[in-house]
Every structure is written in C-alpha cells, then in structure tokens.
Design an enzyme around this catalytic site. Structure first.
Site, PDB file in Angstrom:
ATOM      1  N   HIS A  64      42.734  40.993  53.570  1.00 47.54           N
ATOM      2  CA  HIS A  64      41.625  40.808  54.508  1.00 47.54           C
ATOM      3  C   HIS A  64      40.862  39.550  54.091  1.00 47.54           C
ATOM      4  O   HIS A  64      39.847  39.632  53.401  1.00 47.54           O
ATOM      5  CB  HIS A  64      40.711  42.030  54.494  1.00 47.54           C
ATOM      6  CG  HIS A  64      39.656  42.019  55.557  1.00 47.54           C
ATOM      7  ND1 HIS A  64      39.176  43.172  56.130  1.00 47.54           N
ATOM      8  CD2 HIS A  64      38.978  41.009  56.140  1.00 47.54           C
ATOM      9  CE1 HIS A  64      38.254  42.869  57.022  1.00 47.54           C
ATOM     10  NE2 HIS A  64      38.113  41.563  57.034  1.00 47.54           N
ATOM     11  N   HIS A 117      40.443  53.072  54.994  1.00 42.18           N
ATOM     12  CA  HIS A 117      39.094  52.918  54.460  1.00 42.18           C
ATOM     13  C   HIS A 117      38.679  54.177  53.707  1.00 42.18           C
ATOM     14  O   HIS A 117      38.459  55.224  54.305  1.00 42.18           O
ATOM     15  CB  HIS A 117      38.047  52.591  55.533  1.00 42.18           C
ATOM     16  CG  HIS A 117      36.851  51.876  54.950  1.00 42.18           C
ATOM     17  ND1 HIS A 117      36.765  50.505  54.871  1.00 42.18           N
ATOM     18  CD2 HIS A 117      35.729  52.344  54.383  1.00 42.18           C
ATOM     19  CE1 HIS A 117      35.630  50.161  54.302  1.00 42.18           C
ATOM     20  NE2 HIS A 117      34.978  51.258  53.983  1.00 42.18           N
ATOM     21  N   GLU A 138      44.267  41.520  57.990  1.00 47.68           N
ATOM     22  CA  GLU A 138      43.094  42.042  58.673  1.00 47.68           C
ATOM     23  C   GLU A 138      42.021  40.968  58.754  1.00 47.68           C
ATOM     24  O   GLU A 138      41.942  40.094  57.892  1.00 47.68           O
ATOM     25  CB  GLU A 138      42.499  43.228  57.903  1.00 47.68           C
ATOM     26  CG  GLU A 138      43.416  44.402  57.722  1.00 47.68           C
ATOM     27  CD  GLU A 138      42.741  45.529  56.959  1.00 47.68           C
ATOM     28  OE1 GLU A 138      43.231  46.671  57.048  1.00 47.68           O
ATOM     29  OE2 GLU A 138      41.728  45.272  56.262  1.00 47.68           O
TER      30      GLU A 138
END
Length: 239
Positions: A43, A190, A70
């Site tokens: 990310h 997450h 991401e």
C-alpha cells in the site's frame, strides 16, 4: 481455499526507521512466497513512509504469485499501477495523512469517480477490488462501479470479535451474501489475525482472498515468518 496475501508495509516501515536496506522488502517478499503465501500486498502512500515508489517497481519481477497494490487512486497512483500491471489493484479511500485505512468507499456518492478509474484499470487488464464497509445496501452501488471484487473492511469485526463474535460477523455475512447476488468476488482485510481469522473465513461464503499485514508481521516476531504463514494457511484450510 481462501488465498493469503501478505501485506509487507510493516517490513518497509522497519527498514525506513533506520534507512538503508535492512530488512529488505524484496527479500521478504521472496521468502514469504517461498513459505507458502499466495500473494504479496503493498500500500504505497504519497509520503512514502513505508513502501516507496522504487519498492513497487523492484517487487514486480519478484512476485510470481499474485501482486496486489492498494491505494487511494490519485492520478500518480493510477499511472504507476497501470505501468506496473499487478494482478490486482485495491482502491482505498484513505486520506494522505491517515495512519492506516479507516473506512470503506461511499460508492453511491463516488459512483462516477470510481467508474471512470475502474475502466482505466480494466482496459489495462488489471483486476479491481474496492474497499467496502460491511453494509449490504452499499453493494448495489459497488457493483455499478464495474469492480470485479469488494474487499470487506474488517476492523469492526476484529474489534468486536472477543465481545460477541456472532454479532461481530453478522453484517459481514449479509454483505457477502449480497455481493454474491451481484456476482462480485469477495476479499477481506484489516486487523485479521491468528485469533480471529478462522471464524471469519468459516462464516463468509465465497471468500477468495484475505490481505493481512500488521498482525502477521507482529506475530512473526515471536513465531518466525515461515511458522506464522503456515499457521495462517491452516486457519484458512477447509477440511
């Protein structure tokens, strides 16, 4: 079997704390795949506080499983992803200064924006996924964006798992069922961990992939990376 994609942002965070190349993000990605993970997730953020732009390009030839990038789809991010051509891009609506991702998309409000971006990625042959809160009513609008998958944002599940796991997972089951009605693939991520992953994976139908970073990297400090990855794979196995 649900695929395990390991987010290696925390490896980059540790490296950046001292500068230099230790620990090596690229070596970590190679080893993680050797240890059985099905993919590598990164990310990159605009401030490069963990994964850098250079890391993105360095990793591309080394990820032979599935590369998932991401990020918030700013133009620079979009151009980089199209240039690198990972197997999947996951769109996340986090602010530039966010410590970590903290919400899914309001797909109704951002419908036209997401549509236009997803078309670009699809034209480049990149599978798309969008970060989504566990809200069945939002799935209809997610489907209208043209995305291939949704990624269920699992912080609320993880936070409430020990209090009441049946209640914690309820909205996720409902959202996953609605996604299946629209033909959307389902990812999740997450705060999933060794403690809460199996219950989640066992109760979410058609769960294709989980992306796990913080907990997995933290647990690897005590258990070792290979043992930790194998423990996660066991949680995902269907017997």
């Amino acid at each position: 079997m649900t695929k395990l994609s390991v987010n290696i942002n925390k490896i980059a965070t540790l490296r950046n704390a001292r500068g230099g190349e230790m620990p090596s993000v690229t070596e970590a990605a190679v080893k993680i795949q050797e240890f059985g993970a099905h993919g590598i997730t990164i990310h990159p953020r605009p401030d490069e506080r963990h994964i850098t732009r250079k890391d993105v390009y360095d990793l591309k030839p080394l990820v032979h499983t599935e590369f998932n990038i991401e990020g918030n789809p700013h133009r620079e991010f979009i151009n980089m992803v199209i240039d690198v051509k990972p197997e999947q891009v996951t769109l996340v609506p986090d602010a530039d200064d966010a410590i970590t991702s903290n919400a899914g998309w309001d797909c109704e409000k951002n419908l036209d924006f997401l549509k236009s971006i997803i078309i670009e990625f699809k034209n480049a042959g990149i599978r798309t996924s969008i970060f989504l809160d566990p809200n069945p009513e939002m799935v209809k609008f997610a489907a209208e964006t043209g995305t291939d998958r949704i990624e269920l944002y699992t912080e609320a599940y993880a936070k409430n798992y020990q209090i009441n796991k049946e209640e914690a997972i309820k909205s996720y089951v409902e959202t996953a069922a609605k996604a299946a009605e629209y033909g959307l693939g389902i990812n999740a991520g997450h705060d999933l961990s060794l403690e809460n992953l199996k219950y989640f994976a066992d109760h979410i139908p058609n769960l294709l992939e989980v992306s796990i970073g913080h907990a997995l990297i933290s647990e690897a400090l005590y258990m070792g990376m290979e043992n930790t990855i194998q423990a996660y794979l066991k949680r995902l196995a269907k017997w």
